[in-house]
Design an enzyme around this catalytic site. Structure first.
Site, PDB file in Angstrom:
ATOM      1  N   SER A   1       0.839  -1.199   0.000  1.00 17.39           N
ATOM      2  CA  SER A   1       0.000   0.000   0.000  1.00 17.39           C
ATOM      3  C   SER A   1       0.879   1.255   0.000  1.00 17.39           C
ATOM      4  O   SER A   1       1.714   1.433  -0.880  1.00 17.39           O
ATOM      5  CB  SER A   1      -0.962  -0.045   1.186  1.00 17.39           C
ATOM      6  OG  SER A   1      -1.985   0.913   1.053  1.00 17.39           O
TER       7      SER A   1
ATOM      8  N   HIS B   1      -7.496  -5.191  -1.867  1.00 14.35           N
ATOM      9  CA  HIS B   1      -6.288  -4.453  -1.506  1.00 14.35           C
ATOM     10  C   HIS B   1      -5.402  -5.269  -0.556  1.00 14.35           C
ATOM     11  O   HIS B   1      -5.883  -5.856   0.398  1.00 14.35           O
ATOM     12  CB  HIS B   1      -6.689  -3.125  -0.837  1.00 14.35           C
ATOM     13  CG  HIS B   1      -5.560  -2.195  -0.583  1.00 14.35           C
ATOM     14  ND1 HIS B   1      -4.759  -1.694  -1.591  1.00 14.35           N
ATOM     15  CD2 HIS B   1      -5.088  -1.643   0.573  1.00 14.35           C
ATOM     16  CE1 HIS B   1      -3.860  -0.879  -1.075  1.00 14.35           C
ATOM     17  NE2 HIS B   1      -4.031  -0.844   0.235  1.00 14.35           N
TER      18      HIS B   1
ATOM     19  N   GLU C   1      -9.860  -3.943  -6.336  1.00 16.84           N
ATOM     20  CA  GLU C   1      -9.474  -2.852  -5.444  1.00 16.84           C
ATOM     21  C   GLU C   1      -9.459  -1.493  -6.147  1.00 16.84           C
ATOM     22  O   GLU C   1      -9.203  -1.393  -7.355  1.00 16.84           O
ATOM     23  CB  GLU C   1      -8.125  -3.121  -4.796  1.00 16.84           C
ATOM     24  CG  GLU C   1      -6.919  -3.152  -5.714  1.00 16.84           C
ATOM     25  CD  GLU C   1      -5.625  -3.196  -4.909  1.00 16.84           C
ATOM     26  OE1 GLU C   1      -5.359  -2.236  -4.165  1.00 16.84           O
ATOM     27  OE2 GLU C   1      -4.905  -4.206  -5.021  1.00 16.84           O
TER      28      GLU C   1
END
Length: 300
Positions: free
Chosen positions: A149, A272, A242
Site C-alpha cells: 500500500s 487491496h 481494489e
C-alpha cells in the site's frame, strides 16, 4: 474464480466496511497495530526481533531463526497504512513474515506518520534507514525493497530519490497493492468503488491531504508521475476489485515503457493487499514474493 476461503473472507470484509466510515485515525492505528501484534505472535517460534535505534522513528530487524548464510543480504520493509497509521508493532507483523519466508534478515521501518509529520517525513526516515543498512556493510545489490500500500509506493519513491542522489540502488522492489498516485486519478478509483470490500475513496483522499497536501503530483509522493528509467527490477501485486488497481497497473506499464523490467500479478476477485491475508491466493503471492526476493539476492 477466488477460493471459497477468499469469498467468505471477502464477504466478512464487505460487511465490516460501513463501520470504517465512522472510525478516526486513532481507531485505525489501534486496529492496524493489533493486526501486526497478532501476526508477530504467530511467528514467535520462527523469528526474533532486534532493535535498530534512530532518533526520530522506530525500527527493528526481524531475524529468521533459519537465517540464510552468509547473512550479508537484507530485506528493507516499509509498511502500509495510508501514511497515517502503522507503528513498529504493525511493521513487525508482515516484516516478520517476510523474514521467515525469505530466510533473510529484514529491517522493519516505522517511519513518522501524518498528519503529525507531513511529507517528506516518511521519505526522509526511509532514506535514513536505508543509508543505515548501507553503512552497516550491506551492499545495495544485496538488499531488496518491499512494501504494501503506502509502503509500496514509498519504496518506489525511495528508489527514485536514491537514483537521483547517487545512492546505491537495491536489487529489486516488491510492491503489494502499491499506492503510487495520491491524486486518485486512476479509473479504478471510480469503477471499483462498489467492488472494493476494504478501501474507501474518501478516506484515501483524506490520507493524501494529511500527508502531502500540495505535493500530490510530485514523483517523491506519487512515483507514477516520475521518470522511472534506471529503477531496479520489480514485482507488483494487485487485486482486480481494489480501488488502487490502476496504481499498480499504470506503474507497471510505465516501468516497462521506460526500459525497466517488471512483473505484475492481478488476482481475480481479490482486494487491496490481499497477500497479507491467509487465503490460498495470499499464500501463493507470499511464496512468489519470497522466491522472487531470494532469486534477486542470489540465493538458491
Amino acid at each position: 474464480m477466488p477460493s471459497l476461503g477468499a469469498l467468505l473472507l471477502k464477504l466478512q470484509l464487505r460487511l465490516a466496511k460501513p463501520i470504517l466510515r465512522f472510525t478516526g485515525i486513532e481507531a485505525d492505528r489501534a486496529a492496524q497495530d493489533n493486526l501486526g501484534r497478532m501476526t508477530a505472535r504467530l511467528l514467535e517460534s520462527r523469528v526474533t526481533y532486534e532493535p535498530a535505534l534512530f532518533d526520530d522513528f522506530t525500527a527493528c530487524f526481524a531475524v529468521p531463526n533459519e537465517c540464510e548464510a552468509p547473512g550479508d543480504r537484507a530485506v528493507f520493509y516499509l509498511h502500509g497504512g495510508g501514511y497515517t497509521a502503522g507503528s513498529l508493532d504493525y511493521a513487525k507483523g508482515f516484516g516478520g513474515l517476510l523474514a521467515a519466508r525469505t530466510r533473510v534478515k529484514t529491517l522493519c521501518v516505522a517511519y513518522r506518520l501524518a498528519p503529525e509529520h507531513r511529507f517528506p517525513a516518511a521519505l526522509d526516515d526511509a532514506m535514513r534507514a536505508y543509508r543505515y543498512l548501507l553503512e552497516s556493510g550491506y551492499a545495495g545489490e544485496r538488499i531488496a525493497f518491499a512494501g504494501e500500500s503506502a509502503g509500496g509506493g514509498l519504496a518506489f519513491c525511495l528508489a527514485l530519490r536514491c537514483r537521483d542522489e547517487g545512492v546505491p540502488l537495491p536489487a529489486c522492489i516488491v510492491g503489494i497493492s502499491p499506492w503510487t498516485d495520491l491524486t486518485l486519478s486512476g479509473a479504478s478509483c471510480r469503477n471499483n468503488v462498489l467492488r472494493d470490500p476494504t478501501l474507501i475513496r474518501e478516506s484515501l483522499a483524506y490520507y493524501a491531504l494529511a500527508y502531502a497536501a500540495g505535493h500530490e503530483t510530485e514523483p517523491y509522493v506519487s512515483p507514477l508521475f516520475g521518470e522511472l528509467t534506471g529503477l531496479p527490477d520489480s514485482l507488483l501485486f494487485a487485486g482486480s476489485d481494489e480501488i488502487l488497481l490502476d496504481d499498480a497497473r499504470r506503474l507497471y506499464q510505465r516501468l516497462v515503457l521506460q526500459g525497466c523490467r517488471s512483473e505484475l500479478t492481478i488476482a481475480r476477485g481479490m482486494w487491496h493487499v490481499y497477500p497479507l491475508y491467509g487465503t490460498p491466493e495470499g499464500q501463493k503471492a507470499v511464496a512468489s514474493t519470497a522466491a522472487y526476493i531470494r532469486g534477486k539476492l542470489g540465493l538458491s
